[in-house]
Design a protein around this motif. Sequence first.
Motif, PDB file in Angstrom:
ATOM      1  N   ASP A   1       3.300 -26.011 -26.618  1.00  0.00           N
ATOM      2  CA  ASP A   1       4.468 -26.880 -26.438  1.00  0.00           C
ATOM      3  C   ASP A   1       5.230 -26.606 -25.146  1.00  0.00           C
ATOM      4  O   ASP A   1       6.154 -27.354 -24.811  1.00  0.00           O
ATOM      5  N   LEU A   2       4.870 -25.544 -24.449  1.00  0.00           N
ATOM      6  CA  LEU A   2       5.552 -25.211 -23.196  1.00  0.00           C
ATOM      7  C   LEU A   2       4.812 -25.820 -22.011  1.00  0.00           C
ATOM      8  O   LEU A   2       3.582 -25.837 -21.984  1.00  0.00           O
ATOM      9  N   ALA A   3       5.572 -26.277 -21.037  1.00  0.00           N
ATOM     10  CA  ALA A   3       4.971 -26.753 -19.787  1.00  0.00           C
ATOM     11  C   ALA A   3       4.311 -25.573 -19.085  1.00  0.00           C
ATOM     12  O   ALA A   3       4.694 -24.412 -19.285  1.00  0.00           O
ATOM     13  N   ALA A   4       3.324 -25.843 -18.265  1.00  0.00           N
ATOM     14  CA  ALA A   4       2.584 -24.784 -17.564  1.00  0.00           C
ATOM     15  C   ALA A   4       3.525 -23.879 -16.777  1.00  0.00           C
ATOM     16  O   ALA A   4       3.363 -22.646 -16.788  1.00  0.00           O
ATOM     17  N   ALA A   5       4.508 -24.443 -16.104  1.00  0.00           N
ATOM     18  CA  ALA A   5       5.457 -23.638 -15.324  1.00  0.00           C
ATOM     19  C   ALA A   5       6.270 -22.729 -16.236  1.00  0.00           C
ATOM     20  O   ALA A   5       6.543 -21.570 -15.890  1.00  0.00           O
ATOM     21  N   ASP A   6       6.658 -23.229 -17.407  1.00  0.00           N
ATOM     22  CA  ASP A   6       7.417 -22.415 -18.355  1.00  0.00           C
ATOM     23  C   ASP A   6       6.555 -21.288 -18.927  1.00  0.00           C
ATOM     24  O   ASP A   6       7.036 -20.167 -19.125  1.00  0.00           O
ATOM     25  N   ARG A   7       5.274 -21.578 -19.194  1.00  0.00           N
ATOM     26  CA  ARG A   7       4.356 -20.521 -19.668  1.00  0.00           C
ATOM     27  C   ARG A   7       4.220 -19.435 -18.612  1.00  0.00           C
ATOM     28  O   ARG A   7       4.234 -18.246 -18.924  1.00  0.00           O
ATOM     29  N   ALA A   8       4.092 -19.840 -17.346  1.00  0.00           N
ATOM     30  CA  ALA A   8       3.968 -18.867 -16.256  1.00  0.00           C
ATOM     31  C   ALA A   8       5.231 -18.022 -16.129  1.00  0.00           C
ATOM     32  O   ALA A   8       5.152 -16.801 -15.935  1.00  0.00           O
ATOM     33  N   THR A   9       6.389 -18.654 -16.258  1.00  0.00           N
ATOM     34  CA  THR A   9       7.655 -17.917 -16.188  1.00  0.00           C
ATOM     35  C   THR A   9       7.779 -16.947 -17.351  1.00  0.00           C
ATOM     36  O   THR A   9       8.151 -15.785 -17.166  1.00  0.00           O
ATOM     37  N   LEU A  10       7.453 -17.400 -18.552  1.00  0.00           N
ATOM     38  CA  LEU A  10       7.502 -16.534 -19.731  1.00  0.00           C
ATOM     39  C   LEU A  10       6.590 -15.329 -19.544  1.00  0.00           C
ATOM     40  O   LEU A  10       6.985 -14.186 -19.799  1.00  0.00           O
ATOM     41  N   HIS A  11       5.383 -15.579 -19.072  1.00  0.00           N
ATOM     42  CA  HIS A  11       4.423 -14.493 -18.855  1.00  0.00           C
ATOM     43  C   HIS A  11       4.953 -13.492 -17.824  1.00  0.00           C
ATOM     44  O   HIS A  11       4.870 -12.277 -18.016  1.00  0.00           O
ATOM     45  N   ARG A  12       5.525 -13.998 -16.751  1.00  0.00           N
ATOM     46  CA  ARG A  12       6.063 -13.123 -15.699  1.00  0.00           C
ATOM     47  C   ARG A  12       7.217 -12.274 -16.227  1.00  0.00           C
ATOM     48  O   ARG A  12       7.250 -11.065 -16.042  1.00  0.00           O
ATOM     49  N   VAL A  13       8.148 -12.909 -16.941  1.00  0.00           N
ATOM     50  CA  VAL A  13       9.315 -12.186 -17.456  1.00  0.00           C
ATOM     51  C   VAL A  13       8.884 -11.141 -18.488  1.00  0.00           C
ATOM     52  O   VAL A  13       9.348  -9.997 -18.450  1.00  0.00           O
ATOM     53  N   LEU A  14       8.011 -11.519 -19.393  1.00  0.00           N
ATOM     54  CA  LEU A  14       7.535 -10.551 -20.384  1.00  0.00           C
ATOM     55  C   LEU A  14       6.769  -9.411 -19.711  1.00  0.00           C
ATOM     56  O   LEU A  14       6.884  -8.254 -20.124  1.00  0.00           O
ATOM     57  N   GLY A  15       5.998  -9.729 -18.672  1.00  0.00           N
ATOM     58  CA  GLY A  15       5.294  -8.688 -17.920  1.00  0.00           C
ATOM     59  C   GLY A  15       6.260  -7.705 -17.277  1.00  0.00           C
ATOM     60  O   GLY A  15       6.025  -6.492 -17.267  1.00  0.00           O
ATOM     61  N   GLU A  16       7.355  -8.213 -16.741  1.00  0.00           N
ATOM     62  CA  GLU A  16       8.372  -7.336 -16.150  1.00  0.00           C
ATOM     63  C   GLU A  16       9.001  -6.437 -17.211  1.00  0.00           C
ATOM     64  O   GLU A  16       9.200  -5.246 -16.984  1.00  0.00           O
ATOM     65  N   LEU A  17       9.319  -7.011 -18.371  1.00  0.00           N
ATOM     66  CA  LEU A  17       9.896  -6.214 -19.451  1.00  0.00           C
ATOM     67  C   LEU A  17       8.928  -5.148 -19.955  1.00  0.00           C
ATOM     68  O   LEU A  17       9.346  -4.063 -20.344  1.00  0.00           O
ATOM     69  N   ALA A  18       7.646  -5.471 -19.936  1.00  0.00           N
ATOM     70  CA  ALA A  18       6.629  -4.545 -20.451  1.00  0.00           C
ATOM     71  C   ALA A  18       6.174  -3.517 -19.414  1.00  0.00           C
ATOM     72  O   ALA A  18       5.420  -2.600 -19.743  1.00  0.00           O
ATOM     73  N   SER A  19       6.634  -3.656 -18.168  1.00  0.00           N
ATOM     74  CA  SER A  19       6.207  -2.711 -17.131  1.00  0.00           C
ATOM     75  C   SER A  19       6.731  -1.317 -17.448  1.00  0.00           C
ATOM     76  O   SER A  19       7.677  -1.142 -18.226  1.00  0.00           O
TER      77      SER A  19
END
Length: 159
Positions: free
Chosen positions: A120-138
């Motif tokens: 249900d998320l636009a591709a740009a929103d999926r990419a942003t979610l992935h980036r933000v979660l990746g930063e939190l998980a670093s």
Amino acid sequence: MPGSVADHTVCLLLKLGQVAFRLSEDRLDALGLRVRHYSILQALADNGPQPQLGLGAYLRIDPATMASSLDFLENTGYLARARDRQDRRRYVVEITAAGSDLLARANTGLEGLDATMFADLAAADRATLHRVLGELASESGLPALYDAVREPTASKKQA
């Protein structure tokens, strides 16, 4: 999410994490794996052979759970353990060819789950979610906070 519990980002992450964990467990169960087994195999594929204790610390899996998970993966032929040549008291863990094959199937299944969960998320929103979660998980993100909170407990146990 019930009521104003959803006002807290941490509560949203917790609830979504529980759902994602259950869905991932279901997807991996079809391959005879649990999320922790997948994590071990992926860490070995990413980083090569590892000392057993170091692998557990890297994945933040307690030693007892790590030992039983490694026993399962070794007994099913997905990894091999051998004595460390430099320190015979330690074991080094390595993914096998069968483990690599299983890991490829698991990754395909998890990619499908990602697509379903975030359809249900636009591709740009999926990419942003992935980036933000990746930063939190670093390592400098939430894991560092977790380690800092847990370290005083570990220090007390050693005393």
